[in-house]
Design a protein around this motif. Structure first.
Motif, PDB file in Angstrom:
ATOM      1  N   SER A 195       0.817  -1.212   0.000  1.00 43.96           N
ATOM      2  CA  SER A 195       0.000   0.000   0.000  1.00 43.96           C
ATOM      3  C   SER A 195       0.848   1.258   0.000  1.00 43.96           C
ATOM      4  N   ASN A 196       2.107   1.144   0.368  1.00 45.05           N
ATOM      5  CA  ASN A 196       2.968   2.324   0.412  1.00 45.05           C
ATOM      6  C   ASN A 196       3.447   2.750  -0.968  1.00 45.05           C
ATOM      7  N   CYS A 197       3.547   1.811  -1.900  1.00 46.27           N
ATOM      8  CA  CYS A 197       4.065   2.176  -3.212  1.00 46.27           C
ATOM      9  C   CYS A 197       3.007   2.084  -4.310  1.00 46.27           C
ATOM     10  N   ARG A 198       1.799   1.675  -3.971  1.00 54.99           N
ATOM     11  CA  ARG A 198       0.717   1.725  -4.949  1.00 54.99           C
ATOM     12  C   ARG A 198       0.118   3.130  -4.959  1.00 54.99           C
ATOM     13  N   PRO A 199      -0.301   3.615  -6.114  1.00 54.37           N
ATOM     14  CA  PRO A 199      -0.972   4.918  -6.154  1.00 54.37           C
ATOM     15  C   PRO A 199      -2.227   4.899  -5.299  1.00 54.37           C
ATOM     16  N   ARG A 200      -2.399   5.929  -4.508  1.00 53.90           N
ATOM     17  CA  ARG A 200      -3.581   6.027  -3.650  1.00 53.90           C
ATOM     18  C   ARG A 200      -4.778   6.531  -4.448  1.00 53.90           C
ATOM     19  N   PRO A 201      -5.966   5.966  -4.230  1.00 55.55           N
ATOM     20  CA  PRO A 201      -7.153   6.502  -4.905  1.00 55.55           C
ATOM     21  C   PRO A 201      -7.518   7.845  -4.311  1.00 55.55           C
ATOM     22  N   VAL A 202      -8.288   8.623  -5.062  1.00 57.47           N
ATOM     23  CA  VAL A 202      -8.761   9.912  -4.571  1.00 57.47           C
ATOM     24  C   VAL A 202      -9.756   9.678  -3.443  1.00 57.47           C
ATOM     25  N   LEU A 203      -9.636  10.456  -2.364  1.00 61.23           N
ATOM     26  CA  LEU A 203     -10.537  10.306  -1.225  1.00 61.23           C
ATOM     27  C   LEU A 203     -11.951  10.693  -1.628  1.00 61.23           C
ATOM     28  N   THR A 204     -12.895   9.798  -1.356  1.00 56.44           N
ATOM     29  CA  THR A 204     -14.285  10.026  -1.727  1.00 56.44           C
ATOM     30  C   THR A 204     -15.142  10.161  -0.470  1.00 56.44           C
ATOM     31  N   GLU A 205     -16.407  10.539  -0.667  1.00 57.75           N
ATOM     32  CA  GLU A 205     -17.320  10.632   0.461  1.00 57.75           C
ATOM     33  C   GLU A 205     -17.535   9.259   1.091  1.00 57.75           C
ATOM     34  N   ALA A 206     -17.519   8.208   0.248  1.00 58.51           N
ATOM     35  CA  ALA A 206     -17.674   6.852   0.779  1.00 58.51           C
ATOM     36  C   ALA A 206     -16.483   6.494   1.666  1.00 58.51           C
ATOM     37  N   ASP A 207     -15.281   6.926   1.271  1.00 57.94           N
ATOM     38  CA  ASP A 207     -14.105   6.685   2.111  1.00 57.94           C
ATOM     39  C   ASP A 207     -14.249   7.389   3.452  1.00 57.94           C
ATOM     40  N   ALA A 208     -14.699   8.649   3.414  1.00 56.47           N
ATOM     41  CA  ALA A 208     -14.858   9.417   4.647  1.00 56.47           C
ATOM     42  C   ALA A 208     -15.892   8.773   5.563  1.00 56.47           C
ATOM     43  N   GLN A 209     -17.000   8.310   4.996  1.00 55.67           N
ATOM     44  CA  GLN A 209     -18.035   7.669   5.799  1.00 55.67           C
ATOM     45  C   GLN A 209     -17.523   6.369   6.406  1.00 55.67           C
ATOM     46  N   ALA A 210     -16.713   5.629   5.619  1.00 53.80           N
ATOM     47  CA  ALA A 210     -16.141   4.386   6.144  1.00 53.80           C
ATOM     48  C   ALA A 210     -15.201   4.670   7.304  1.00 53.80           C
ATOM     49  N   ASP A 211     -14.457   5.748   7.215  1.00 49.90           N
ATOM     50  CA  ASP A 211     -13.566   6.130   8.311  1.00 49.90           C
ATOM     51  C   ASP A 211     -14.364   6.449   9.563  1.00 49.90           C
ATOM     52  N   LEU A 212     -15.489   7.151   9.403  1.00 51.63           N
ATOM     53  CA  LEU A 212     -16.333   7.481  10.555  1.00 51.63           C
ATOM     54  C   LEU A 212     -16.951   6.238  11.172  1.00 51.63           C
ATOM     55  N   ASP A 213     -17.305   5.259  10.297  1.00 50.69           N
ATOM     56  CA  ASP A 213     -17.937   4.026  10.789  1.00 50.69           C
ATOM     57  C   ASP A 213     -16.921   3.025  11.318  1.00 50.69           C
ATOM     58  N   GLY A 214     -15.635   3.306  11.062  1.00 54.09           N
ATOM     59  CA  GLY A 214     -14.611   2.364  11.511  1.00 54.09           C
ATOM     60  C   GLY A 214     -14.532   1.109  10.668  1.00 54.09           C
ATOM     61  N   THR A 215     -14.950   1.200   9.407  1.00 58.62           N
ATOM     62  CA  THR A 215     -14.928   0.053   8.506  1.00 58.62           C
ATOM     63  C   THR A 215     -13.912   0.302   7.390  1.00 58.62           C
ATOM     64  N   PRO A 216     -13.460  -0.745   6.690  1.00 59.51           N
ATOM     65  CA  PRO A 216     -12.494  -0.542   5.591  1.00 59.51           C
ATOM     66  C   PRO A 216     -13.088   0.309   4.485  1.00 59.51           C
ATOM     67  N   ARG A 217     -12.243   1.097   3.872  1.00 57.83           N
ATOM     68  CA  ARG A 217     -12.680   1.902   2.738  1.00 57.83           C
ATOM     69  C   ARG A 217     -12.974   1.001   1.538  1.00 57.83           C
ATOM     70  N   PRO A 218     -13.911   1.387   0.699  1.00 60.42           N
ATOM     71  CA  PRO A 218     -14.218   0.591  -0.503  1.00 60.42           C
ATOM     72  C   PRO A 218     -13.006   0.513  -1.440  1.00 60.42           C
ATOM     73  N   ASP A 219     -12.736  -0.696  -1.923  1.00 63.85           N
ATOM     74  CA  ASP A 219     -11.645  -0.923  -2.884  1.00 63.85           C
ATOM     75  C   ASP A 219     -10.306  -0.428  -2.368  1.00 63.85           C
ATOM     76  N   TYR A 220     -10.150  -0.497  -1.041  1.00 64.66           N
ATOM     77  CA  TYR A 220      -8.887  -0.012  -0.458  1.00 64.66           C
ATOM     78  C   TYR A 220      -7.894  -1.143  -0.381  1.00 64.66           C
ATOM     79  N   TYR A 221      -6.647  -0.866  -0.755  1.00 68.39           N
ATOM     80  CA  TYR A 221      -5.617  -1.894  -0.722  1.00 68.39           C
ATOM     81  C   TYR A 221      -5.339  -2.325   0.715  1.00 68.39           C
ATOM     82  N   THR A 222      -5.221  -3.602   0.938  1.00 71.36           N
ATOM     83  CA  THR A 222      -4.818  -4.130   2.239  1.00 71.36           C
ATOM     84  C   THR A 222      -3.678  -5.093   2.037  1.00 71.36           C
ATOM     85  N   ASP A 223      -2.729  -5.074   2.964  1.00 69.43           N
ATOM     86  CA  ASP A 223      -1.541  -5.929   2.884  1.00 69.43           C
ATOM     87  C   ASP A 223      -1.657  -7.099   3.867  1.00 69.43           C
TER      88      ASP A 223
END
Length: 223
Positions: A195-223
């Motif tokens: 995840s450190n060397c892959r291009p990061r996706p643009v932060l979306t409202e869905a990402d922000a909501q996932a952060d508030l809910d404490g859940t993984p972001r959609p289509d977010y890279y995990t190692d």
């Protein structure tokens, strides 16, 4: 030469102070007196005149001079240039604090704590510059004139704009560094990446909501 300042001291001895103590004090005061006579008192020198802002500015390298030096030394790696800064500005807006107050009053949206007679004369000495960048972000610059007699609208706008431009450099520098970091080769397990060397996706409202809910972001890279 150093100046010696001797102040009169008041000593209080107990009634039973010894003659030796009094004699020792007398000798010490004579030594101090001789030292003061041997030292030539210094005369305070008048403070040097303040260096004007114009003279100081001439001693500082401006952005164009720095760019010329970079080119002269053959530095060709990616960097932010003055041309990049100017190309990133899509609109410029100038006004004084007096204009801002008047506009807010006209729109019935002025919020102020106190007001005193003559305030408008002070507010007109503060000039603002708002620069709108290509991505919609804004930066501001200010120019305050201490002496009303020195106020010049054009100078105020130029100084305010220069101060606003200085705020763009770190923003574009960070953006360029992020782009360069995303193009660095991966040093992890071959063909696996991280995840450190892959291009990061643009932060979306869905990402922000996932952060508030404490859940993984959609289509977010995990190692």
């Amino acid at each position: 030469m150093h100046a010696l300042h001797i102040q009169t001291a008041h000593f209080h001895f107990a009634p039973n102070a010894s003659a030796e103590a009094l004699q020792g004090l007398e000798r010490a005061m004579k030594v101090i007196g001789r030292a003061g006579a041997e030292l030539e008192p210094t005369t305070p020198q008048p403070a040097a005149a303040h260096t004007s802002l114009a003279t100081t500015a001439k001693n500082d390298m401006n952005n164009s001079e720095i760019e010329q030096e970079i080119q002269a030394k053959g530095k060709t790696a990616p960097r932010v240039t003055p041309a990049d800064i100017e190309a990133n500005i899509v609109s410029e807006h100038f006004f004084t604090a007096q204009h801002g107050v008047s506009g807010a009053m006209a729109a019935l949206e002025l919020h102020q704590i106190t007001w005193h007679p003559g305030g408008e004369g002070v507010l007109r000495l503060l000039t603002f510059c708002v620069l709108v960048l290509r991505n919609g972000f804004t930066v501001t610059g200010e120019s305050a004139c201490a002496s009303p007699e020195n106020f010049d609208a054009e100078i105020g706008r130029n100084v305010a704009r220069a101060n606003a431009v200085q705020k763009i450099w770190p923003l574009m520098g960070y953006e360029l560094r992020s782009q360069l970091a995303n193009t660095m080769p991966c040093t992890c397990v071959p063909n696996q990446g991280c995840s450190n060397c892959r291009p990061r996706p643009v932060l979306t409202e869905a990402d922000a909501q996932a952060d508030l809910d404490g859940t993984p972001r959609p289509d977010y890279y995990t190692d």
